[in-house]
Design a protein around this motif. Structure first.
Motif, PDB file in Angstrom:
ATOM      1  N   LYS A 190     -83.550  46.515 115.788  1.00 50.54           N
ATOM      2  CA  LYS A 190     -82.589  46.592 116.887  1.00 50.54           C
ATOM      3  C   LYS A 190     -81.329  47.315 116.437  1.00 50.54           C
ATOM      4  N   ILE A 191     -80.927  48.312 117.213  1.00 52.44           N
ATOM      5  CA  ILE A 191     -79.684  49.037 116.983  1.00 52.44           C
ATOM      6  C   ILE A 191     -78.733  48.681 118.132  1.00 52.44           C
ATOM      7  N   PRO A 192     -77.562  48.100 117.845  1.00 51.77           N
ATOM      8  CA  PRO A 192     -76.636  47.738 118.924  1.00 51.77           C
ATOM      9  C   PRO A 192     -75.947  48.973 119.514  1.00 51.77           C
ATOM     10  N   VAL A 193     -75.680  48.883 120.802  1.00 49.50           N
ATOM     11  CA  VAL A 193     -74.941  49.916 121.532  1.00 49.50           C
ATOM     12  C   VAL A 193     -73.886  49.190 122.353  1.00 49.50           C
ATOM     13  N   GLU A 194     -72.611  49.567 122.192  1.00 56.04           N
ATOM     14  CA  GLU A 194     -71.529  48.868 122.877  1.00 56.04           C
ATOM     15  C   GLU A 194     -70.739  49.811 123.775  1.00 56.04           C
ATOM     16  N   PHE A 195     -70.363  49.291 124.945  1.00 56.53           N
ATOM     17  CA  PHE A 195     -69.507  49.999 125.887  1.00 56.53           C
ATOM     18  C   PHE A 195     -68.222  49.191 126.048  1.00 56.53           C
ATOM     19  N   PHE A 196     -67.082  49.833 125.857  1.00 54.15           N
ATOM     20  CA  PHE A 196     -65.781  49.225 126.103  1.00 54.15           C
ATOM     21  C   PHE A 196     -65.195  49.916 127.327  1.00 54.15           C
ATOM     22  N   ILE A 197     -64.893  49.137 128.372  1.00 50.19           N
ATOM     23  CA  ILE A 197     -64.457  49.685 129.660  1.00 50.19           C
ATOM     24  C   ILE A 197     -63.036  49.215 129.921  1.00 50.19           C
ATOM     25  N   ASN A 198     -62.113  50.164 130.133  1.00 53.61           N
ATOM     26  CA  ASN A 198     -60.738  49.752 130.426  1.00 53.61           C
ATOM     27  C   ASN A 198     -60.452  49.864 131.919  1.00 53.61           C
ATOM     28  N   ASN A 199     -59.308  49.360 132.341  1.00 53.55           N
ATOM     29  CA  ASN A 199     -58.978  49.237 133.765  1.00 53.55           C
ATOM     30  C   ASN A 199     -58.830  50.562 134.488  1.00 53.55           C
ATOM     31  N   ASN A 200     -58.469  51.631 133.785  1.00 54.66           N
ATOM     32  CA  ASN A 200     -58.259  52.918 134.475  1.00 54.66           C
ATOM     33  C   ASN A 200     -59.524  53.770 134.529  1.00 54.66           C
ATOM     34  N   GLY A 201     -60.690  53.178 134.265  1.00 55.90           N
ATOM     35  CA  GLY A 201     -61.957  53.894 134.400  1.00 55.90           C
ATOM     36  C   GLY A 201     -62.456  54.539 133.123  1.00 55.90           C
ATOM     37  N   GLY A 202     -61.725  54.419 132.035  1.00 54.25           N
ATOM     38  CA  GLY A 202     -62.159  54.993 130.772  1.00 54.25           C
ATOM     39  C   GLY A 202     -63.251  54.151 130.129  1.00 54.25           C
ATOM     40  N   VAL A 203     -64.172  54.835 129.462  1.00 51.75           N
ATOM     41  CA  VAL A 203     -65.278  54.152 128.799  1.00 51.75           C
ATOM     42  C   VAL A 203     -65.429  54.719 127.392  1.00 51.75           C
ATOM     43  N   VAL A 204     -65.594  53.824 126.421  1.00 52.62           N
ATOM     44  CA  VAL A 204     -65.881  54.213 125.040  1.00 52.62           C
ATOM     45  C   VAL A 204     -67.251  53.645 124.696  1.00 52.62           C
ATOM     46  N   LEU A 205     -68.132  54.494 124.189  1.00 46.31           N
ATOM     47  CA  LEU A 205     -69.480  54.102 123.809  1.00 46.31           C
ATOM     48  C   LEU A 205     -69.603  54.198 122.294  1.00 46.31           C
ATOM     49  N   ILE A 206     -70.042  53.109 121.659  1.00 45.08           N
ATOM     50  CA  ILE A 206     -70.296  53.089 120.221  1.00 45.08           C
ATOM     51  C   ILE A 206     -71.815  52.989 120.033  1.00 45.08           C
ATOM     52  N   TYR A 207     -72.392  54.014 119.409  1.00 41.27           N
ATOM     53  CA  TYR A 207     -73.834  54.061 119.186  1.00 41.27           C
ATOM     54  C   TYR A 207     -74.085  54.573 117.771  1.00 41.27           C
ATOM     55  N   GLU A 208     -74.671  53.722 116.949  1.00 41.68           N
ATOM     56  CA  GLU A 208     -74.862  53.998 115.526  1.00 41.68           C
ATOM     57  C   GLU A 208     -73.509  54.330 114.905  1.00 41.68           C
ATOM     58  N   ARG A 209     -73.355  55.461 114.292  1.00 49.14           N
ATOM     59  CA  ARG A 209     -72.078  55.814 113.673  1.00 49.14           C
ATOM     60  C   ARG A 209     -71.225  56.686 114.587  1.00 49.14           C
ATOM     61  N   PHE A 210     -71.644  56.852 115.831  1.00 46.46           N
ATOM     62  CA  PHE A 210     -70.965  57.756 116.764  1.00 46.46           C
ATOM     63  C   PHE A 210     -70.098  56.999 117.756  1.00 46.46           C
ATOM     64  N   LYS A 211     -68.999  57.610 118.132  1.00 48.76           N
ATOM     65  CA  LYS A 211     -68.080  57.086 119.147  1.00 48.76           C
ATOM     66  C   LYS A 211     -67.947  58.158 120.218  1.00 48.76           C
ATOM     67  N   PHE A 212     -68.345  57.837 121.442  1.00 47.13           N
ATOM     68  CA  PHE A 212     -68.271  58.753 122.560  1.00 47.13           C
ATOM     69  C   PHE A 212     -67.209  58.253 123.528  1.00 47.13           C
ATOM     70  N   ILE A 213     -66.357  59.159 124.015  1.00 47.92           N
ATOM     71  CA  ILE A 213     -65.296  58.808 124.949  1.00 47.92           C
ATOM     72  C   ILE A 213     -65.541  59.571 126.252  1.00 47.92           C
ATOM     73  N   LYS A 214     -65.623  58.829 127.362  1.00 46.64           N
ATOM     74  CA  LYS A 214     -65.837  59.457 128.663  1.00 46.64           C
ATOM     75  C   LYS A 214     -64.570  60.205 129.065  1.00 46.64           C
ATOM     76  N   ARG A 215     -64.750  61.442 129.452  1.00 51.23           N
ATOM     77  CA  ARG A 215     -63.632  62.266 129.948  1.00 51.23           C
ATOM     78  C   ARG A 215     -63.852  62.560 131.406  1.00 51.23           C
ATOM     79  N   GLU A 216     -62.786  62.570 132.132  1.00 51.87           N
ATOM     80  CA  GLU A 216     -62.864  62.801 133.578  1.00 51.87           C
ATOM     81  C   GLU A 216     -63.186  64.230 133.885  1.00 51.87           C
TER      82      GLU A 216
END
Length: 70
Positions: free
Chosen positions: A44-70
């Motif tokens: 099992k490899i964990p995948v985490e999403f952090f969601i803030n109030n202004n619609g921003g999302v940060v995805l942590i997958y393996e050693r990568f960090k992805f940031i949603k841009r509008e």
């Protein structure tokens, strides 16, 4: 990323390969979601999403960090 039923599907396409990763939900809240994917015979490899109030999302997958841009 695309929703298919209760799962999320990540498609990664490069010049030479195409890979599909299925994310299975483990915990879903308003500001946080934890999923997992299975690799190499069931690890099992964990995948985490952090969601803030202004619609921003940060995805942590393996050693990568992805940031949603509008």
């Amino acid at each position: 990323m695309q929703r298919q039923g209760d799962y999320l599907v990540i498609k990664s396409v490069t010049k030479y390969t195409e890979e599909t990763t299925i994310l299975v939900p483990n915990e879903v809240r308003r500001d946080y979601a934890r999923f997992y994917t299975l690799v190499n015979g069931g690890a099992k490899i964990p995948v985490e999403f952090f969601i803030n109030n202004n619609g921003g999302v940060v995805l942590i997958y393996e050693r990568f960090k992805f940031i949603k841009r509008e």
